[in-house]
Design an enzyme around this catalytic site. Structure first.
Site, short mmCIF file in Angstrom:
data_model
loop_
_atom_site.label_atom_id
_atom_site.label_comp_id
_atom_site.label_asym_id
_atom_site.label_seq_id
_atom_site.Cartn_x
_atom_site.Cartn_y
_atom_site.Cartn_z
N SER A 257 0.82 -0.98 -0.14
CA SER A 257 0.09 0.26 -0.02
C SER A 257 0.98 1.17 0.01
CB SER A 257 -0.79 0.08 1.27
OG SER A 257 -1.82 1.02 1.15
N GLU A 258 0.63 2.41 -0.97
CA GLU A 258 1.56 3.23 -0.92
C GLU A 258 1.63 4.15 0.22
OE1 GLU A 258 -0.91 5.68 -3.62
OE2 GLU A 258 -2.22 6.55 -1.98
N ASN A 259 0.88 4.03 1.28
CA ASN A 259 1.38 4.64 2.62
C ASN A 259 2.29 4.02 3.34
OD1 ASN A 259 -1.14 2.99 2.79
ND2 ASN A 259 -1.31 3.44 4.68
N SER B 291 8.25 3.97 0.41
CA SER B 291 7.40 3.46 -0.24
C SER B 291 7.29 3.66 -1.85
CB SER B 291 5.97 3.89 0.42
OG SER B 291 4.83 3.25 -0.43
N GLN C 21 1.91 11.99 -5.87
CA GLN C 21 2.20 11.56 -4.37
C GLN C 21 3.77 11.13 -4.11
OE1 GLN C 21 0.54 8.88 -0.95
NE2 GLN C 21 -0.76 8.98 -2.86
#
Lengths: 212, 231
Positions: A46-48, A88, B103
């Site tokens: 997960s990107e977080n 990440s 992001q």
């Protein structure tokens, strides 16, 4: 019978082999994890900064510090690890993700993807990690309905919406078919939903479909 | 004796100037320094540029900061949320400027600032609207976009544990933007749930060495589910 959303996710999950590190985008892509049997070890990133997500928590066992990219509560798989955002996205941008699954507004026969902004939308566009994933993952599969709600093709010769990434999509899973994007050729039909004909899919597609 | 612990949220935010660029940690609500954001609203600095992943939800926290007219510009990747009413209203009325950043590029720009790297090239966004006006260059036949470091005056970060040196330990997925933001600002302010004695935090667990941190304030977020043994 066209696939429903769960069947689309299941069809995609069938093609994910053991050992891959997989990033699932928000929305329908997240459903893919539900269809990978626990006996097949796939690492969900997960990107977080969660590497090794498990299934959704049981009621009463939620940990508010454990969320996925869609900000849903998650659990950890055995063997999971945490990193911060820089690491990440180094994992994502550095080519360490075997597969990324994203939703889409449009996919073009040259592999271009549009999935972050539409001109119809007067609210601010949101990009999140989609462009990083499109540029950095080893493979990008898109899961989406074959057409818009009003029947317009989402599989097209060239994208009309702003691009997320250029020539980045390798395969598309829709409610009607599974299509490979082949360089220099375009869309090649890999599979059809049960009872769906090639003619029917072609009629709902804005680009030429090739057979293997 | 090094002691970065301050006694109140007001002390933690003292001296934040109008016109500052403020990095705010967190991904959604996880790892977000809620109490420091409330403190910044109280403190009253205006004309701020805030840098964070999301543009707030409802009318609390970051949304309230914007609603109070303290924010001139927001730099973020995902201005959508369950209830983005404040941001969307201000944006539609032209009362807030948005710089939308992918992001990973956002994270790397912050990391670069902390690491003394003025700019870097990335494949992310190459050939898209978000690369418009940016220098691009080909390496080994592939297109890359030049992105600049994103330095800030202030960083507000959230940690689970801290000590008087300013060492920070994060919990669960609460690290996210916090470690890089702590590196990239002139003044880094941390809120921590627990203050531990120096030496109590395991060196391997420290996510941000205190060198990057200027002030620490202890805040009890409450709730008996926030027990360290549940980590």
């Amino acid at each position: 019978m066209p696939f429903n959303r769960d069947q689309m996710a299941a069809r995609l999950a069938d093609d994910v082999p053991e050992g891959w590190c997989v990033n699932l985008g928000i929305g329908m892509p997240t459903m893919v994890a539900n269809h990978v049997p626990p006996t097949r070890e796939v690492i969900f990133q997960s990107e977080n900064g969660v590497i090794g997500m498990g299934p959704a928590p049981k009621e009463g066992e939620e940990d508010p510090w454990l969320i996925n990219a869609g900000k849903q509560l998650i659990t950890l798989a055995r063997g999971a690890s945490f990193v911060g955002h820089a690491d990440s996205f180094a994992m994502i941008r550095g080519g360490h993700i075997d597969l990324c699954v994203l939703g889409g507004f449009e996919v073009a026969e040259n592999g271009d993807l549009a999935n972050w902004a539409t001109s119809e939308n007067d609210t601010a566009p949101a990009v999140g990690g989609a462009m990083d994933l499109a540029a950095g993952a080893k493979r990008l599969w898109v899961i989406m309905e074959h057409t818009t709600k009003d029947g317009r093709p989402k599989i097209v010769e060239r994208c009309g919406y702003p691009l997320t990434g250029l020539a980045c999509v390798n395969r598309v899973y829709t409610n009607l078919a599974v299509l490979d994007v082949v360089e220099g050729k375009g869309f090649v039909v890999r599979d059809l939903a049960p009872g769906v004909t090639l003619e029917e899919v072609q009629a709902k597609t804005g680009a030429t479909l090739h057979t293997q | 004796m090094i002691n970065k612990i301050v006694q109140s949220v007001a002390d933690a935010l003292a001296g934040v100037k109008d016109g500052s660029t403020v990095l705010i940690g967190g991904f959604g609500s996880v790892g977000q320094p809620d109490v420091l954001i409330e403190g910044l609203i109280e403190q009253g600095a205006r004309d701020l540029t805030i840098v964070l992943n999301n543009a707030g939800s409802g009318r609390i926290g970051v949304a309230k900061l914007m609603d109070q007219g303290q924010v001139r510009k927001i730099v973020c990747s995902f201005p959508r949320s369950k209830d983005p009413v404040v941001f969307e209203t201000l944006y539609r009325e032209g009362k807030i400027e948005l710089e939308l950043v992918p992001q990973g590029t956002l994270a790397e720009r912050i990391r670069a600032a902390g690491a003394g790297i003025p700019a870097f090239y990335t494949a992310t966004a190459a050939g898209t609207l978000l690369a418009r006006g940016k220098e691009s260059r080909e390496f080994e036949g592939k297109a890359y976009v030049m992105e600049r470091a994103l330095k800030a005056d202030v960083a507000l970060v959230e940690a689970w544990e801290a000590d008087r040196w300013g060492n920070l330990v994060y919990r669960g997925s609460g690290g996210n933007f916090n470690p890089i933001m702590a590196m990239a600002a002139e003044l880094t302010i941390a809120q921590a749930q627990h203050i531990r004695e120096l030496g109590e935090l395991h060196p391997h667990m420290i996510g941000t060495p205190g060198v990057y941190v200027n002030r620490v304030v202890q805040v009890d977020r409450g709730g008996d589910w926030l027990k360290p043994e549940q980590v």
